[in-house]
Design an enzyme around this catalytic site. Structure first.
Site, mmCIF file in Angstrom:
data_model
loop_
_atom_site.group_PDB
_atom_site.id
_atom_site.type_symbol
_atom_site.label_atom_id
_atom_site.label_comp_id
_atom_site.label_asym_id
_atom_site.label_seq_id
_atom_site.Cartn_x
_atom_site.Cartn_y
_atom_site.Cartn_z
ATOM 1 C CG ASP A 1 -0.287 -0.524 2.477
ATOM 2 O OD1 ASP A 1 0.920 -0.283 2.655
ATOM 3 O OD2 ASP A 1 -0.968 -1.189 3.280
ATOM 4 C CG ASN B 1 -9.173 -1.698 12.207
ATOM 5 O OD1 ASN B 1 -8.140 -2.256 11.819
ATOM 6 N ND2 ASN B 1 -9.692 -0.652 11.590
ATOM 7 C CG HIS C 1 -6.140 -2.460 9.058
ATOM 8 N ND1 HIS C 1 -6.132 -1.645 10.162
ATOM 9 C CD2 HIS C 1 -4.913 -2.316 8.495
ATOM 10 C CE1 HIS C 1 -4.965 -1.031 10.263
ATOM 11 N NE2 HIS C 1 -4.203 -1.433 9.263
ATOM 12 C CD GLU D 1 -8.922 0.794 7.898
ATOM 13 O OE1 GLU D 1 -9.164 -0.034 8.795
ATOM 14 O OE2 GLU D 1 -8.211 1.796 8.062
#
Length: 239
Positions: free
Chosen positions: A67, A136, A138, A143
């Site tokens: 990314d 979380n 991810h 996400e």
């Protein structure tokens, strides 16, 4: 999934580095799927040490990163291209022309996503994919959401992700709102996946990935669909 409990962060880093070294020893032109963030830094340091000791060469290897922030280029100290250059590529014998990170400055960002998917396909996917995990759950910048996007795509970063990444910026508000990320389809095409998790704050996310239901609100849980995943953590993971 195989779960390896490391005694500490240093042992976690050594273990991950050795897996990458063994991949390169069996295939010197391997495609390395790489990740940014604080967790893999120790792994990169160990790989640099191994290179300097003559234990491994990256000369024939290629790498592809997960990314990049939209709006940041390689000259920005907070870009992931700059991170990889400083933390890894500039310290080994890899040909920088064979290292790939999404172009966060491409004005046609959707075109950039398509270009990156085509590049990944041309490379044949990663021989080994290094992953971190967010609190979380991810992976990459995929996400939690009602649905996940398979292809490389632009994602709006959650507030928890921006807060976690704010250590490298002036504030959480200074963290870009959007990023380009390899989608779940690309990640799952890797021949081997190594997920690294350090610190108690990651325990719940890793538990969801390893033992939870496969759920788009816990993207890492999709790793259960892959037949060659190793999780390395420096905490006890109770089922």
């Amino acid at each position: 999934m195989e779960v390896i409990r490391a005694a500490d962060y240093d042992e976690l880093s050594v273990c991950a580095a050795e897996m990458i070294i063994q991949t390169l020893k069996s295939k010197n032109d391997a495609v390395l799927g790489l990740a940014t963030g604080s967790t893999p830094i120790g792994t990169y340091k160990r790989l640099i040490e191994a290179y300097r000791q003559g234990r491994v060469s990256f000369a024939a290897a290629k790498s592809i990163n997960l990314d990049e922030y939209v709006g940041l280029g390689e000259n920005d100290p907070n870009s992931y291209r700059r991170f990889m250059n400083d933390m890894f590529f500039n310290n080994i014998d890899i040909d920088v022309r064979n290292t790939y990170v999404p172009d966060g400055l491409n004005k046609n960002i959707q075109q950039e996503c398509m270009r990156y998917d085509m590049l990944y396909k041309r490379l044949g996917g990663a021989d080994i994919q290094l992953l971190g995990i967010g609190v979380n759950a991810h992976i990459g910048f995929n996400e939690p959401a009602d649905k996940l996007v398979a292809a490389t795509h632009v994602v709006k970063l959650s507030q928890s992700t921006r807060m976690a990444n704010s250590r490298n910026f002036a504030s959480a508000q200074a963290v870009p709102e959007y990023a380009v990320t390899l989608g779940m389809a690309g990640i799952l095409k890797a021949k081997k996946i190594v997920l690294l998790a350090s610190g108690e704050a990651k325990r719940e996310a890793v538990a969801k990935a390893v033992y939870g239901d496969i759920d788009t609100h816990a993207p890492a849980s999709f790793l259960q669909l892959h037949d060659n995943v190793t999780v390395i953590c420096d905490f006890c993971l109770a089922k």
